[in-house]
Design a protein around this motif. Structure first.
Motif, mmCIF file in Angstrom:
data_model
loop_
_atom_site.group_PDB
_atom_site.id
_atom_site.type_symbol
_atom_site.label_atom_id
_atom_site.label_comp_id
_atom_site.label_asym_id
_atom_site.label_seq_id
_atom_site.Cartn_x
_atom_site.Cartn_y
_atom_site.Cartn_z
ATOM 1 N N ARG A 32 1.119 -1.558 -0.006
ATOM 2 C CA ARG A 32 -0.025 0.182 0.143
ATOM 3 C C ARG A 32 0.891 1.061 -0.192
ATOM 4 N NH1 ARG A 32 -3.530 -1.314 3.944
ATOM 5 N NH2 ARG A 32 -1.778 -0.136 5.756
ATOM 6 N N HIS A 33 1.950 1.664 0.289
ATOM 7 C CA HIS A 33 2.706 2.277 1.381
ATOM 8 C C HIS A 33 3.600 2.532 -0.188
ATOM 9 C CE1 HIS A 33 1.874 3.786 4.755
ATOM 10 N NE2 HIS A 33 2.004 2.836 4.924
ATOM 11 N N TYR A 34 4.452 1.345 -1.126
ATOM 12 C CA TYR A 34 4.704 1.722 -2.002
ATOM 13 C C TYR A 34 3.609 1.787 -3.174
ATOM 14 C CZ TYR A 34 6.767 0.300 -6.776
ATOM 15 O OH TYR A 34 7.394 0.204 -8.123
ATOM 16 N N THR A 35 2.989 2.034 -3.641
ATOM 17 C CA THR A 35 1.327 2.095 -4.091
ATOM 18 C C THR A 35 1.145 3.659 -4.205
ATOM 19 O OG1 THR A 35 0.370 0.320 -4.972
ATOM 20 C CG2 THR A 35 -1.125 1.613 -5.566
ATOM 21 N N ASP A 36 1.418 3.938 -3.097
ATOM 22 C CA ASP A 36 1.300 5.495 -2.247
ATOM 23 C C ASP A 36 2.132 6.351 -2.902
ATOM 24 O OD1 ASP A 36 -0.887 4.861 -1.173
ATOM 25 O OD2 ASP A 36 -0.546 5.115 0.714
ATOM 26 N N ILE A 37 3.622 5.558 -3.254
ATOM 27 C CA ILE A 37 4.776 6.567 -3.367
ATOM 28 C C ILE A 37 5.049 6.535 -4.669
ATOM 29 C CG2 ILE A 37 7.020 6.725 -3.171
ATOM 30 C CD1 ILE A 37 6.763 5.814 -0.597
ATOM 31 N N LYS A 38 4.541 5.445 -5.254
ATOM 32 C CA LYS A 38 4.561 5.411 -6.786
ATOM 33 C C LYS A 38 3.245 6.539 -7.200
ATOM 34 C CE LYS A 38 3.832 2.151 -10.925
ATOM 35 N NZ LYS A 38 3.598 1.415 -10.926
ATOM 36 N N GLU A 39 2.433 6.945 -6.825
ATOM 37 C CA GLU A 39 1.677 7.609 -6.918
ATOM 38 C C GLU A 39 1.550 9.613 -6.682
ATOM 39 O OE1 GLU A 39 -3.265 9.058 -6.310
ATOM 40 O OE2 GLU A 39 -2.532 7.152 -5.844
ATOM 41 N N LEU A 40 3.076 9.063 -6.148
ATOM 42 C CA LEU A 40 2.901 10.887 -5.605
ATOM 43 C C LEU A 40 3.750 11.290 -6.199
ATOM 44 C CD1 LEU A 40 2.814 10.579 -1.778
ATOM 45 C CD2 LEU A 40 1.875 12.198 -2.957
ATOM 46 N N MET A 41 5.297 9.917 -6.840
ATOM 47 C CA MET A 41 5.706 10.166 -7.546
ATOM 48 C C MET A 41 5.554 10.812 -8.510
ATOM 49 S SD MET A 41 8.571 10.376 -5.525
ATOM 50 C CE MET A 41 10.151 10.669 -7.094
ATOM 51 N N ILE A 42 4.494 10.230 -9.555
ATOM 52 C CA ILE A 42 4.121 10.517 -10.765
ATOM 53 C C ILE A 42 3.337 11.829 -10.767
ATOM 54 C CG2 ILE A 42 1.866 10.239 -12.705
ATOM 55 C CD1 ILE A 42 2.830 6.792 -11.421
ATOM 56 N N ASN A 43 2.784 12.466 -9.721
ATOM 57 C CA ASN A 43 2.212 13.179 -9.567
ATOM 58 C C ASN A 43 2.954 14.331 -9.481
ATOM 59 O OD1 ASN A 43 -0.937 12.013 -9.620
ATOM 60 N ND2 ASN A 43 -1.240 12.451 -7.348
ATOM 61 N N TYR A 44 4.069 14.666 -8.916
ATOM 62 C CA TYR A 44 5.362 15.118 -8.949
ATOM 63 C C TYR A 44 6.113 15.260 -10.086
ATOM 64 C CZ TYR A 44 9.577 17.261 -7.467
ATOM 65 O OH TYR A 44 10.789 17.985 -6.656
ATOM 66 N N GLN A 45 6.079 14.591 -10.963
ATOM 67 C CA GLN A 45 7.062 14.294 -12.338
ATOM 68 C C GLN A 45 5.954 15.030 -12.941
ATOM 69 O OE1 GLN A 45 7.156 10.612 -13.298
ATOM 70 N NE2 GLN A 45 9.443 10.368 -12.581
ATOM 71 N N LYS A 46 4.692 15.341 -13.191
ATOM 72 C CA LYS A 46 4.072 15.653 -13.705
ATOM 73 C C LYS A 46 3.257 17.745 -13.547
ATOM 74 C CE LYS A 46 0.031 12.019 -14.926
ATOM 75 N NZ LYS A 46 -1.058 11.402 -14.034
ATOM 76 N N LEU A 47 3.982 17.437 -12.255
ATOM 77 C CA LEU A 47 3.684 19.220 -11.593
ATOM 78 C C LEU A 47 5.240 20.261 -11.777
ATOM 79 C CD1 LEU A 47 3.164 21.019 -10.153
ATOM 80 C CD2 LEU A 47 4.150 19.894 -8.652
ATOM 81 N N ILE A 48 6.758 18.270 -12.115
ATOM 82 C CA ILE A 48 8.050 18.764 -13.383
ATOM 83 C C ILE A 48 8.001 19.576 -14.528
ATOM 84 C CG2 ILE A 48 9.744 18.418 -13.792
ATOM 85 C CD1 ILE A 48 9.676 19.399 -10.135
ATOM 86 N N LEU A 49 7.450 18.733 -15.295
ATOM 87 C CA LEU A 49 6.985 19.285 -16.639
ATOM 88 C C LEU A 49 5.784 20.004 -16.842
ATOM 89 C CD1 LEU A 49 6.534 15.287 -17.630
ATOM 90 C CD2 LEU A 49 8.473 17.088 -17.700
ATOM 91 N N GLU A 50 4.895 20.291 -15.922
ATOM 92 C CA GLU A 50 3.925 21.395 -15.977
ATOM 93 C C GLU A 50 5.134 23.038 -16.642
ATOM 94 O OE1 GLU A 50 1.224 21.272 -14.386
ATOM 95 O OE2 GLU A 50 -0.473 19.911 -14.806
ATOM 96 N N ASN A 51 5.601 22.615 -14.783
ATOM 97 C CA ASN A 51 5.953 24.483 -14.641
ATOM 98 C C ASN A 51 7.520 24.072 -15.094
ATOM 99 O OD1 ASN A 51 4.334 24.630 -13.647
ATOM 100 N ND2 ASN A 51 4.313 23.623 -11.498
#
Length: 51
Positions: A32-51
């Motif tokens: 469960r924690h791995y899945t949560d961390i993976k989702e957070l990292m994907i969201n972080y990558q998207k945020l980096i790409l947007e800015n």
């Protein structure tokens, strides 16, 4: 089987079941924690790409 033998056998079984339950709980929690961390990292990558 004496009462002492029965108690010893029961305690071994209880200990085994507790360890198995703890292992199962840890595996689920880690997944469960791995899945949560993976989702957070994907969201972080998207945020980096947007800015």
């Amino acid at each position: 089987m004496t009462d002492r033998d029965y108690a010893f056998k029961s305690m071994k079984e209880i200990t085994f079941q507790m360890a198995r339950h703890a292992q199962d709980y840890l595996e689920v929690t880690i997944e469960r924690h791995y899945t949560d961390i993976k989702e957070l990292m994907i969201n972080y990558q998207k945020l980096i790409l947007e800015n």
